[in-house]
Motif scaffolding. Sequence first.
Motif, PDB file in Angstrom:
ATOM      1  N   MET A 336       0.874  -1.077   0.108  1.00 22.65           N
ATOM      2  CA  MET A 336       0.070   0.168   0.037  1.00 22.65           C
ATOM      3  C   MET A 336       0.892   1.384  -0.035  1.00 22.65           C
ATOM      4  O   MET A 336       0.251   2.530  -0.604  1.00 22.65           O
ATOM      5  CB  MET A 336      -0.917   0.000   0.991  1.00 22.65           C
ATOM      6  CG  MET A 336      -2.248  -0.693   1.272  1.00 22.65           C
ATOM      7  SD  MET A 336      -3.016  -0.139  -0.440  1.00 22.65           S
ATOM      8  CE  MET A 336      -3.247   1.388  -0.583  1.00 22.65           C
ATOM      9  N   GLY A 337       2.025   1.197   0.306  1.00 20.24           N
ATOM     10  CA  GLY A 337       2.993   2.323   0.117  1.00 20.24           C
ATOM     11  C   GLY A 337       3.310   2.704  -1.152  1.00 20.24           C
ATOM     12  O   GLY A 337       3.807   3.798  -1.564  1.00 20.24           O
ATOM     13  N   PHE A 341       0.244   4.683  -6.280  1.00 21.31           N
ATOM     14  CA  PHE A 341       0.763   5.673  -7.401  1.00 21.31           C
ATOM     15  C   PHE A 341       0.369   5.059  -8.557  1.00 21.31           C
ATOM     16  O   PHE A 341       0.707   5.778  -9.799  1.00 21.31           O
ATOM     17  CB  PHE A 341       2.346   5.790  -7.145  1.00 21.31           C
ATOM     18  CG  PHE A 341       2.526   6.493  -6.131  1.00 21.31           C
ATOM     19  CD1 PHE A 341       2.967   7.950  -6.375  1.00 21.31           C
ATOM     20  CD2 PHE A 341       3.270   6.037  -4.904  1.00 21.31           C
ATOM     21  CE1 PHE A 341       3.109   8.735  -5.117  1.00 21.31           C
ATOM     22  CE2 PHE A 341       3.668   6.706  -3.838  1.00 21.31           C
ATOM     23  CZ  PHE A 341       3.580   8.141  -3.855  1.00 21.31           C
ATOM     24  N   ALA A 342      -0.087   3.775  -8.789  1.00 22.73           N
ATOM     25  CA  ALA A 342      -0.692   3.231 -10.106  1.00 22.73           C
ATOM     26  C   ALA A 342      -2.325   3.180 -10.073  1.00 22.73           C
ATOM     27  O   ALA A 342      -2.663   3.121 -11.336  1.00 22.73           O
ATOM     28  CB  ALA A 342      -0.185   1.704 -10.166  1.00 22.73           C
ATOM     29  N   VAL A 356     -11.042  -1.863 -12.152  1.00 17.60           N
ATOM     30  CA  VAL A 356     -11.035  -2.973 -11.390  1.00 17.60           C
ATOM     31  C   VAL A 356      -9.894  -3.648 -10.731  1.00 17.60           C
ATOM     32  O   VAL A 356      -9.364  -4.047  -9.920  1.00 17.60           O
ATOM     33  CB  VAL A 356     -12.093  -3.988 -11.855  1.00 17.60           C
ATOM     34  CG1 VAL A 356     -11.903  -5.365 -11.406  1.00 17.60           C
ATOM     35  CG2 VAL A 356     -13.469  -3.468 -12.160  1.00 17.60           C
ATOM     36  N   LEU A 357      -8.934  -3.598 -11.826  1.00 19.98           N
ATOM     37  CA  LEU A 357      -7.557  -4.123 -11.829  1.00 19.98           C
ATOM     38  C   LEU A 357      -6.835  -3.222 -10.317  1.00 19.98           C
ATOM     39  O   LEU A 357      -6.245  -3.698  -9.413  1.00 19.98           O
ATOM     40  CB  LEU A 357      -6.569  -3.858 -12.920  1.00 19.98           C
ATOM     41  CG  LEU A 357      -5.226  -4.494 -12.491  1.00 19.98           C
ATOM     42  CD1 LEU A 357      -5.124  -5.779 -12.072  1.00 19.98           C
ATOM     43  CD2 LEU A 357      -4.306  -4.080 -13.873  1.00 19.98           C
ATOM     44  N   ALA A 358      -7.025  -1.684 -10.777  1.00 18.21           N
ATOM     45  CA  ALA A 358      -6.377  -0.912  -9.650  1.00 18.21           C
ATOM     46  C   ALA A 358      -6.982  -1.095  -8.347  1.00 18.21           C
ATOM     47  O   ALA A 358      -6.157  -1.323  -7.413  1.00 18.21           O
ATOM     48  CB  ALA A 358      -6.580   0.555 -10.282  1.00 18.21           C
ATOM     49  N   ALA A 362      -5.125  -3.152  -4.718  1.00 14.94           N
ATOM     50  CA  ALA A 362      -5.180  -2.362  -3.514  1.00 14.94           C
ATOM     51  C   ALA A 362      -6.090  -3.018  -2.379  1.00 14.94           C
ATOM     52  O   ALA A 362      -5.116  -3.187  -1.482  1.00 14.94           O
ATOM     53  CB  ALA A 362      -5.847  -1.018  -3.745  1.00 14.94           C
ATOM     54  N   ILE A 363      -7.106  -3.727  -2.795  1.00 13.41           N
ATOM     55  CA  ILE A 363      -7.633  -4.469  -1.994  1.00 13.41           C
ATOM     56  C   ILE A 363      -6.946  -5.627  -1.239  1.00 13.41           C
ATOM     57  O   ILE A 363      -7.260  -6.084  -0.071  1.00 13.41           O
ATOM     58  CB  ILE A 363      -9.256  -4.964  -2.117  1.00 13.41           C
ATOM     59  CG1 ILE A 363     -10.255  -4.894  -0.961  1.00 13.41           C
ATOM     60  CG2 ILE A 363      -9.173  -6.142  -2.942  1.00 13.41           C
ATOM     61  CD1 ILE A 363     -10.341  -3.669  -0.370  1.00 13.41           C
ATOM     62  N   ILE A 364      -6.214  -6.325  -1.806  1.00 12.67           N
ATOM     63  CA  ILE A 364      -5.394  -7.447  -1.492  1.00 12.67           C
ATOM     64  C   ILE A 364      -4.405  -7.032  -0.363  1.00 12.67           C
ATOM     65  O   ILE A 364      -4.463  -7.666   0.593  1.00 12.67           O
ATOM     66  CB  ILE A 364      -4.586  -8.002  -2.485  1.00 12.67           C
ATOM     67  CG1 ILE A 364      -5.294  -8.845  -3.756  1.00 12.67           C
ATOM     68  CG2 ILE A 364      -3.458  -8.925  -2.013  1.00 12.67           C
ATOM     69  CD1 ILE A 364      -4.623  -9.060  -5.041  1.00 12.67           C
TER      70      ILE A 364
END
Length: 451
Positions: A336-337, A341-342, A356-358, A362-364
């Motif tokens: 998450m750090g 940025f992506a 959805v990929l973004a 992040a949710i992982i």
Amino acid sequence: MAENVELPSPAWRDQAIATPADNPAKARRIALTAGLAASIEWYDFFIYGTAAALVFGPMFFPSANPVAGILVAFATFGVGFVVRPIGGILFGHFGDKFGRKPMLVVAMIMMPAATTLIGLLPTYSSIGIAAPVLLVLFRICQGLAVGGQWGGAMLMATENAPEGKRGLYGSFVQVGVPVGLVAGNAVFLVIARVVSPEQFMSWGWRVPFLLSAVFLLLALHIHFRIEDTPEFRQAEAKLATLSQRRRRSPVIDVLRRHPRQVLTATGALLGGNAALYVLVTGTLDYATRTLGIPKDKMLIAVFATMSTAIVLIPLFAYLSDRIGRRRVCAAGSIVMGVWPFAVFPLVETTNLVWIVLALEVAIIAISAGYGPLAALFAELFPAHLRYSGVSFAYQFASVFGGGVAPFIMVLLLESTGSSVAVSAYLSVLSVIALVSLALMRFTPVERSAPR
């Protein structure tokens, strides 16, 4: 002086914590019930955020400047977070004195009542300034309720868990967050699909709030069918032998004796909490208002993301029972750090697949930090101060990590004109989480569990 002696004794504490639940099937039922209670509370709490992004600005805070309206709407969303520590302090104090179950029941009555009243509330055009005033008042009630709910629910689950499964059982309550989000967004998505935009703004948005009235039935089930936890009953019996002069306020005691645990627990939650609310609430506003992405498209993306979290949170919690809570949480904080940025460049493509990929990546990372959290927090504090300790830390982190995050996101986007500032904000909070995890000091409980 005898008044300064830590009570109960560490030896007694070890014995109480290490004792597994006598009835595994009963422990699972209690954990599932606690998880359902958490899901309902978070459903109620989060549908306000969705409505703030989609409806509340023009309905309750009309303004010639749309940005000003959405800022005020998000500010009232944040009010619910501001009062959560107050709820945590109040419920924690009485939860450590009178039990986890009664406080959970109170929260389960308070939340659906406030949510239902929001669904019945006239708008600004009907009753003027009274509309936003009452909206804020009901939001405060929601914040107080969720401030006390989490501590009660997670302790009902973790303190009844069999030995070596505290992380997994605690994750049933953690899953309440994505379940509540998915349920809330599913209801909004269905309504947005079956009614016209005009009907949605007129009355359709009220339906998710009115549905909350049926959730009062679970409070009755918990009151009549669920017992309090063995650890609380043992702590209660031990403390009953002390004079009232030596029984301080649990909140004062936990701040006085365990400040390091409170601070590090708060810091560990900051990054993931802010990331969750930026992705779920802030990004929903940014994508629909600034990028012009249709509302139902973004609701689908959020729905898919949070559905994934329902699977990932127990998985990472189970992993924490095997390899250690801090290792799993730290891995999530590291990702998450960097990943924010992506996230925004992918969202700015306006392509649903990339969005959805973004959010999925992040949710992982968020799930890795959030899944083991209930067990991690429980192991920081002794049983007789645990409700106060976990509630205080969790709710203050929610204010400074989650409650202000959508508001800060809008301000950063408006002031800089770039999403990079928002990514940097999330990255800094992730570093704070990593430092906090490294500095944690645990109470001498469940020594065989990896940390």
